[in-house]
Design a protein around this motif. Structure first.
Motif, mmCIF file in Angstrom:
data_model
loop_
_atom_site.group_PDB
_atom_site.id
_atom_site.type_symbol
_atom_site.label_atom_id
_atom_site.label_comp_id
_atom_site.label_asym_id
_atom_site.label_seq_id
_atom_site.Cartn_x
_atom_site.Cartn_y
_atom_site.Cartn_z
ATOM 1 N N LEU A 1 1.098 -1.276 0.121
ATOM 2 C CA LEU A 1 0.079 0.226 -0.085
ATOM 3 C C LEU A 1 0.748 1.342 0.046
ATOM 4 N N VAL A 2 2.011 1.204 0.744
ATOM 5 C CA VAL A 2 2.823 2.382 0.621
ATOM 6 C C VAL A 2 3.523 2.597 -0.826
ATOM 7 N N ALA A 3 3.750 1.319 -1.332
ATOM 8 C CA ALA A 3 4.561 1.555 -2.647
ATOM 9 C C ALA A 3 3.564 1.898 -3.827
ATOM 10 N N VAL A 4 2.262 1.571 -3.441
ATOM 11 C CA VAL A 4 1.125 2.118 -4.455
ATOM 12 C C VAL A 4 1.339 3.835 -4.409
ATOM 13 N N GLU A 5 1.498 4.390 -3.004
ATOM 14 C CA GLU A 5 1.517 5.931 -3.225
ATOM 15 C C GLU A 5 3.063 6.325 -3.812
ATOM 16 N N ILE A 6 4.099 5.571 -3.903
ATOM 17 C CA ILE A 6 5.290 5.993 -4.224
ATOM 18 C C ILE A 6 5.357 5.811 -5.723
ATOM 19 N N VAL A 7 4.875 4.568 -6.166
ATOM 20 C CA VAL A 7 5.386 4.103 -7.526
ATOM 21 C C VAL A 7 4.077 3.418 -8.202
ATOM 22 N N GLY A 8 2.785 3.803 -7.576
ATOM 23 C CA GLY A 8 1.607 3.233 -8.243
ATOM 24 C C GLY A 8 1.190 3.598 -9.376
ATOM 25 N N ASP A 9 0.555 2.736 -10.051
ATOM 26 C CA ASP A 9 -0.145 3.263 -11.487
ATOM 27 C C ASP A 9 -1.456 3.992 -11.444
ATOM 28 N N VAL A 10 -1.588 4.937 -12.233
ATOM 29 C CA VAL A 10 -2.857 5.594 -12.112
ATOM 30 C C VAL A 10 -3.783 4.933 -13.142
ATOM 31 N N GLY A 11 -5.042 4.890 -12.695
ATOM 32 C CA GLY A 11 -6.184 4.567 -13.752
ATOM 33 C C GLY A 11 -7.417 5.101 -13.190
ATOM 34 N N MET A 12 -8.256 5.701 -13.914
ATOM 35 C CA MET A 12 -9.283 6.349 -13.853
ATOM 36 C C MET A 12 -9.220 7.313 -12.965
ATOM 37 N N GLY A 13 -8.156 7.964 -12.834
ATOM 38 C CA GLY A 13 -8.027 9.168 -11.752
ATOM 39 C C GLY A 13 -7.742 8.780 -10.404
ATOM 40 N N ALA A 14 -7.385 7.579 -10.139
ATOM 41 C CA ALA A 14 -7.035 7.138 -9.105
ATOM 42 C C ALA A 14 -5.643 6.134 -8.877
ATOM 43 N N LYS A 15 -4.643 6.331 -8.033
ATOM 44 C CA LYS A 15 -3.497 5.591 -8.074
ATOM 45 C C LYS A 15 -3.753 4.408 -7.006
ATOM 46 N N ARG A 16 -3.990 3.206 -7.605
ATOM 47 C CA ARG A 16 -4.767 2.028 -6.666
ATOM 48 C C ARG A 16 -3.746 0.855 -7.336
ATOM 49 N N TRP A 17 -3.179 0.704 -8.483
ATOM 50 C CA TRP A 17 -2.410 -0.569 -8.762
ATOM 51 C C TRP A 17 -0.862 -0.553 -8.801
ATOM 52 N N LEU A 18 -0.574 -1.633 -8.568
ATOM 53 C CA LEU A 18 1.070 -1.917 -8.911
ATOM 54 C C LEU A 18 1.271 -2.572 -10.183
ATOM 55 N N GLU A 19 2.326 -2.447 -10.749
ATOM 56 C CA GLU A 19 2.342 -3.149 -12.059
ATOM 57 C C GLU A 19 3.557 -3.545 -12.217
ATOM 58 N N ILE A 20 4.177 -4.692 -12.440
ATOM 59 C CA ILE A 20 5.066 -5.403 -12.870
ATOM 60 C C ILE A 20 5.089 -5.387 -14.686
ATOM 61 N N PRO A 21 5.914 -4.502 -15.223
ATOM 62 C CA PRO A 21 5.805 -4.566 -16.672
ATOM 63 C C PRO A 21 5.973 -5.943 -17.244
ATOM 64 N N GLY A 22 4.957 -6.043 -17.928
ATOM 65 C CA GLY A 22 4.858 -7.446 -18.997
ATOM 66 C C GLY A 22 4.553 -8.613 -18.144
ATOM 67 N N VAL A 23 4.108 -8.610 -16.764
ATOM 68 C CA VAL A 23 3.897 -9.586 -16.008
ATOM 69 C C VAL A 23 2.588 -9.462 -15.493
ATOM 70 N N ILE A 24 2.427 -8.710 -14.413
ATOM 71 C CA ILE A 24 1.098 -8.497 -13.855
ATOM 72 C C ILE A 24 0.880 -7.059 -13.297
ATOM 73 N N ARG A 25 -0.641 -6.906 -13.406
ATOM 74 C CA ARG A 25 -0.971 -5.404 -12.691
ATOM 75 C C ARG A 25 -2.163 -5.909 -11.566
ATOM 76 N N PHE A 26 -1.839 -5.688 -10.316
ATOM 77 C CA PHE A 26 -2.694 -5.939 -9.539
ATOM 78 C C PHE A 26 -3.058 -4.782 -8.393
ATOM 79 N N GLN A 27 -4.066 -4.909 -7.638
ATOM 80 C CA GLN A 27 -4.659 -3.763 -6.876
ATOM 81 C C GLN A 27 -4.198 -4.257 -5.218
ATOM 82 N N PRO A 28 -3.264 -3.819 -4.432
ATOM 83 C CA PRO A 28 -2.948 -4.269 -3.322
ATOM 84 C C PRO A 28 -4.054 -4.215 -2.328
ATOM 85 N N SER A 29 -4.802 -3.136 -2.329
ATOM 86 C CA SER A 29 -5.975 -3.009 -1.393
ATOM 87 C C SER A 29 -6.935 -4.185 -1.364
#
Length: 387
Positions: free
Chosen positions: A105-133
């Motif tokens: 959750l802390v990582a989301v605030e630092i390097v999270g991926d923004v989508g639909m106006g909110a920063k909720r996702w973490l993404e490993i390029p080419g592997v997975i995109r997920f929502q830690p919450s």
């Protein structure tokens, strides 16, 4: 034959049951793999119906349905793997899961991926995109149940304060993403654990008073669009082409379905794209328009049976940790359904909660099935726990 010749004959061996021991029956395949066939069958039926509705809600895009089916397959594998673990494993790993969840959750605030106006996702390029919450919906009640398992029940006020800290930190980190809907679900899942621990009415009244006193502070810290959602809930017609559009279109779609619906793939609100977020949060409006009141009642009945079966499995637990965690998992599942149906039908504010195992989504499906895996594990290992 003489008597002594009879005594010299070899004795025939008959199975003799040892005293004070039961007859061991052969375990079924379901018992060996720690799965409940009834609950598994109900979940598969729900997923199948969800894919059918998703095909229509996605604009008849087969690639979307295939992607969701793959996610369901991954979720089932996760459920089966988790069901093989013992409840003691969950108890032992609860602090680790909670700590990793907070770190993400802390990582989301630092390097999270923004989508639909909110920063909720973490993404490993080419592997997975997920929502830690989403994962915190399990990690937080897991941690609260592990903590209360070490306390004398019913919990005292100091135990409630510790639980409040355990719950509050991830809830705040989720709310500032911003994701008010998920933060409330994380909080509710953990609060259910505390309630199941046996709070006194005095403590319930005190906590309720504190929550009520904190509502003005919550209102002041809400985002503008979140406040607007609450105001729209009170009067949807105040802005019919703006913030009230979603709820007006969803209730129109459900009402136009009538008793039997317009037929699969024949909904006007959904197929003509009047209905927003029709493949995610508002997918039940698609079902209501195309299958009518009867279709919605069938779906709700299926949810009720799943919750009932889950509660029956939860009551079989023989220790405090298992009962608290299992009860929280299945009651939180019920809250997901209630909140989604309530917001789509206009009796609750829109908070962005998907319909379990029907709405399009990967992380939420995996999290839900992981929870059912824990529930089946608690039921399957009940005889290994001390009575």
């Amino acid at each position: 034959m003489r008597p002594w010749q009879t005594l010299s004959r070899p004795l025939r061996r008959y199975p003799v049951r040892p005293p004070d021991s039961g007859i061991k029956r052969r375990k079924s395949i379901w018992e060996r793999i720690h799965l409940d066939p009834w609950l598994l069958g109900l979940l598969l039926l729900l997923m199948g119906g969800g894919l059918l509705v998703l095909y229509s809600a996605s604009g008849q895009r087969i690639d979307t349905v295939i992607a969701q089916a793959i996610r369901f397959g991954v979720a089932i594998v996760v459920m089966v793997v988790i069901a093989q673990l013992s409840p003691s494993t969950f108890l032992r790993w609860a602090p680790f899961a909670y700590g990793v969840g907070l770190a993400m959750l802390v990582a989301v605030e630092i390097v999270g991926d923004v989508g639909m106006g909110a920063k909720r996702w973490l993404e490993i390029p080419g592997v997975i995109r997920f929502q830690p919450s989403e994962m915190m919906k399990l990690a937080v009640p897991l941690m609260v149940a592990a903590y209360l398992n070490r306390c004398q029940l019913p919990p005292r006020f100091r135990h409630i304060l510790v639980c409040a800290v355990i719950i509050g930190v991830p809830v705040v980190l989720t709310a500032i993403q911003p994701d008010l809907g998920t933060s409330l679900l994380v909080a509710s899942a953990a609060v259910i654990v505390v309630l199941l621990a046996g709070l006194s009415w005095r403590l319930i009244g005190l906590v309720s008073a504190l929550i009520a006193a904190g509502l003005p502070l919550l209102w002041m810290n809400m985002q503008n669009y979140q406040r607007q959602r609450v105001l729209t809930f009170l009067d949807p017609d105040s802005d019919p082409l703006g913030s009230g559009w979603n709820i007006i279109q969803s209730t129109t779609a459900i009402g136009s379905g009538g008793l039997w619906g317009k037929g699969w793939l024949k909904g006007t609100q959904s197929q003509l794209e009047f209905l927003p977020e029709r493949h995610t949060d508002f997918i039940i409006a698609v079902l209501g328009e195309e299958f009518g009141l009867v279709g919605m009642l069938v779906l709700l009945f299926l949810y009720v049976v799943i919750v009932g079966r889950g509660l029956w499995l939860a009551t079989s637990s023989q220790d405090t940790f298992g009962r608290l965690l299992a009860g929280s998992i299945i009651l939180t599942f019920f809250i997901y359904v209630f909140v989604n149906v309530g917001m789509v039908s206009g009796i609750l504010p829109v908070v962005g909660v998907p319909l379990p195992l029907v709405s399009y989504g990967g992380t939420s499906s995996v999290t839900l099935m992981a929870g059912f895996g824990i529930l089946m594990s608690i039921h399957a290992h009940r005889r290994l726990l001390p009575r």
